[in-house]
Scaffold this active site. Structure first.
Site, mmCIF file in Angstrom:
data_model
loop_
_atom_site.group_PDB
_atom_site.id
_atom_site.type_symbol
_atom_site.label_atom_id
_atom_site.label_comp_id
_atom_site.label_asym_id
_atom_site.label_seq_id
_atom_site.Cartn_x
_atom_site.Cartn_y
_atom_site.Cartn_z
ATOM 1 N N ASN A 26 -8.535 16.498 4.609
ATOM 2 C CA ASN A 26 -8.240 16.663 6.036
ATOM 3 C C ASN A 26 -8.374 18.104 6.506
ATOM 4 O O ASN A 26 -8.885 18.372 7.596
ATOM 5 C CB ASN A 26 -6.826 16.162 6.332
ATOM 6 C CG ASN A 26 -6.675 14.675 6.108
ATOM 7 O OD1 ASN A 26 -7.647 13.970 5.858
ATOM 8 N ND2 ASN A 26 -5.450 14.184 6.188
ATOM 9 N N GLY A 84 3.617 1.113 2.705
ATOM 10 C CA GLY A 84 4.581 0.073 2.362
ATOM 11 C C GLY A 84 5.526 0.518 1.261
ATOM 12 O O GLY A 84 6.738 0.284 1.331
ATOM 13 N N GLY A 127 0.845 -1.189 0.000
ATOM 14 C CA GLY A 127 0.000 0.000 0.000
ATOM 15 C C GLY A 127 0.881 1.239 0.000
ATOM 16 O O GLY A 127 2.100 1.166 -0.176
ATOM 17 N N ALA A 128 0.278 2.399 0.227
ATOM 18 C CA ALA A 128 1.029 3.649 0.163
ATOM 19 C C ALA A 128 2.179 3.685 1.162
ATOM 20 O O ALA A 128 3.320 4.017 0.807
ATOM 21 C CB ALA A 128 0.082 4.833 0.401
ATOM 22 N N ASN A 175 -9.949 10.527 10.539
ATOM 23 C CA ASN A 175 -10.360 9.498 9.574
ATOM 24 C C ASN A 175 -11.873 9.337 9.401
ATOM 25 O O ASN A 175 -12.377 9.415 8.273
ATOM 26 C CB ASN A 175 -9.704 8.161 9.935
ATOM 27 C CG ASN A 175 -8.245 8.112 9.525
ATOM 28 O OD1 ASN A 175 -7.635 9.137 9.259
ATOM 29 N ND2 ASN A 175 -7.688 6.929 9.484
ATOM 30 N N ASN A 205 -6.120 9.732 14.506
ATOM 31 C CA ASN A 205 -6.975 8.939 13.617
ATOM 32 C C ASN A 205 -8.457 9.149 13.924
ATOM 33 O O ASN A 205 -9.281 9.258 13.012
ATOM 34 C CB ASN A 205 -6.656 7.455 13.749
ATOM 35 C CG ASN A 205 -5.292 7.071 13.215
ATOM 36 O OD1 ASN A 205 -4.701 6.091 13.655
ATOM 37 N ND2 ASN A 205 -4.765 7.847 12.280
ATOM 38 N N LYS A 261 -1.294 8.612 18.415
ATOM 39 C CA LYS A 261 -1.617 8.506 16.983
ATOM 40 C C LYS A 261 -3.076 8.091 16.797
ATOM 41 O O LYS A 261 -3.760 8.568 15.877
ATOM 42 C CB LYS A 261 -0.688 7.476 16.324
ATOM 43 C CG LYS A 261 -0.997 7.194 14.842
ATOM 44 C CD LYS A 261 -0.644 8.364 13.948
ATOM 45 C CE LYS A 261 -0.980 8.065 12.482
ATOM 46 N NZ LYS A 261 -0.185 6.979 11.914
ATOM 47 N N ASN A 265 -2.655 1.836 11.387
ATOM 48 C CA ASN A 265 -3.491 2.735 12.165
ATOM 49 C C ASN A 265 -4.264 1.946 13.219
ATOM 50 O O ASN A 265 -4.576 0.772 13.027
ATOM 51 C CB ASN A 265 -4.493 3.468 11.262
ATOM 52 C CG ASN A 265 -3.827 4.533 10.422
ATOM 53 O OD1 ASN A 265 -2.836 5.131 10.826
ATOM 54 N ND2 ASN A 265 -4.367 4.790 9.242
#
Length: 300
Positions: free
Chosen positions: A200, A13, A10-11, A190, A186, A182, A100
């Site tokens: 955001n 990674g 994913g992004a 999110n 989120n 964190k 997350n």
């Protein structure tokens, strides 16, 4: 130079594979075609080939032994991914989780031997995949890694040295505190960005203030029940700072709903709801966000 396996492309990674491959031998486990080249892109600069080897699951037994295995899959995918990788883990290797939300640490730790260190990496680096082979790096942010079992806590120097190529990386002896901080970010960003389908930065509008304030108040009460000290004002300041720094970005949960993918809401607001029941603390705002995301996902 370490041999590193990154599980998930994913992004995050792909971003981490870009940074780590500058100094280490990096392999990335993917479900997509391993023969396609992946690229890293930043702003208007020229895209760069990610200098990592992409492999499929059936190629793992032919790979060299890994010193570090980094899981960058989503929270709800961790245990299944770990069960697939477990047979290939060397006796002496380090495991790093990065996702997350909360959960998974105790479950993974219980399956490790006494020679396998477990760490957690939390990061505010921002990015998204413009297609399945290109990651766009859209925002800087601090990354923190910390030990989750005794072996990891006693051996911070080696992993910190391996991961130092990641921008703005620090090591902590209290990763649980950082993970919860964190989590608060989120919670603030999110679900609301996903439900309202906004970037955001738009969450700084006054109409979102009440729900953000109350959802974070509930979460800070849970943190206190767990023995963590996270003042509400700190949680709010951090959340709004991240909204500003990533103002033009869409959150990962907004992207998940947009593309009809499963979200990490169970490990975010769902975690607060579950902990509220455990500690007899009411969490109506997190309960509502959890239910609304679940309902929206079910009708997409």
């Amino acid at each position: 130079m370490a041999n590193i396996l990154i599980v998930g492309d994913g992004a995050i990674g792909l971003l981490l594979s870009h940074f780590l491959s500058a100094s280490h031998n990096v392999s990335v486990l993917t479900r997509k075609s391993p023969t396609n080249t992946r690229f890293y892109s930043r702003g208007k600069g020229t895209s760069k080939k990610i200098d990592a080897q992409f492999i499929s699951l059936n190629q793992l037994n032919k790979a060299a032994e890994f010193d570090v295995v980094l899981f960058t899959v989503k929270a709800f995918q961790v245990l299944d991914a770990f069960s697939q990788i477990k047979p290939f883990l060397p006796i002496h290797c380090s495991i790093v989780l990065s996702h997350n939300g909360m959960g998974n640490v105790d479950e993974v730790n219980s399956q490790l031997n006494t020679h396998q260190a477990l760490y957690f990496l939390t990061t505010n680096i921002a990015g998204f995949k413009s297609n399945q082979y290109i990651v766009q790096h859209t925002g800087e942010g601090q990354s923190v890694i910390g030990g989750c079992n005794e072996l990891a806590l006693q051996n911070s120097a080696p992993i910190a040295d391996i991961f130092k190529v990641i921008p703005n990386l620090t090591f902590t002896n209290n990763i649980q505190q950082l993970r919860f901080e964190k989590l608060l970010v989120n919670i603030a960003i999110n679900p609301l960005s996903a439900l309202s389908n906004v970037r955001n930065g738009e969450l700084r509008a006054p109409k979102y203030n009440t729900i953000i304030f109350n959802a974070l108040t509930e979460a800070c009460n849970i943190a206190k029940a767990q023995g963590l000290n996270i003042p509400l004002i700190k949680a709010l300041n951090t959340a709004y700072k991240i909204m500003e720094l990533t103002a033009n970005n869409y959150s990962s949960m907004q992207q998940d709903l947009t593309y009809n993918r499963e979200t990490e809401i169970s490990a975010i607001c769902g975690y607060i709801s579950q902990q509220g029941k455990l500690h007899n603390i009411k969490t109506p705002y997190n309960d509502e966000l959890f239910v609304k995301i679940q309902a929206k996902k079910s009708v997409v």
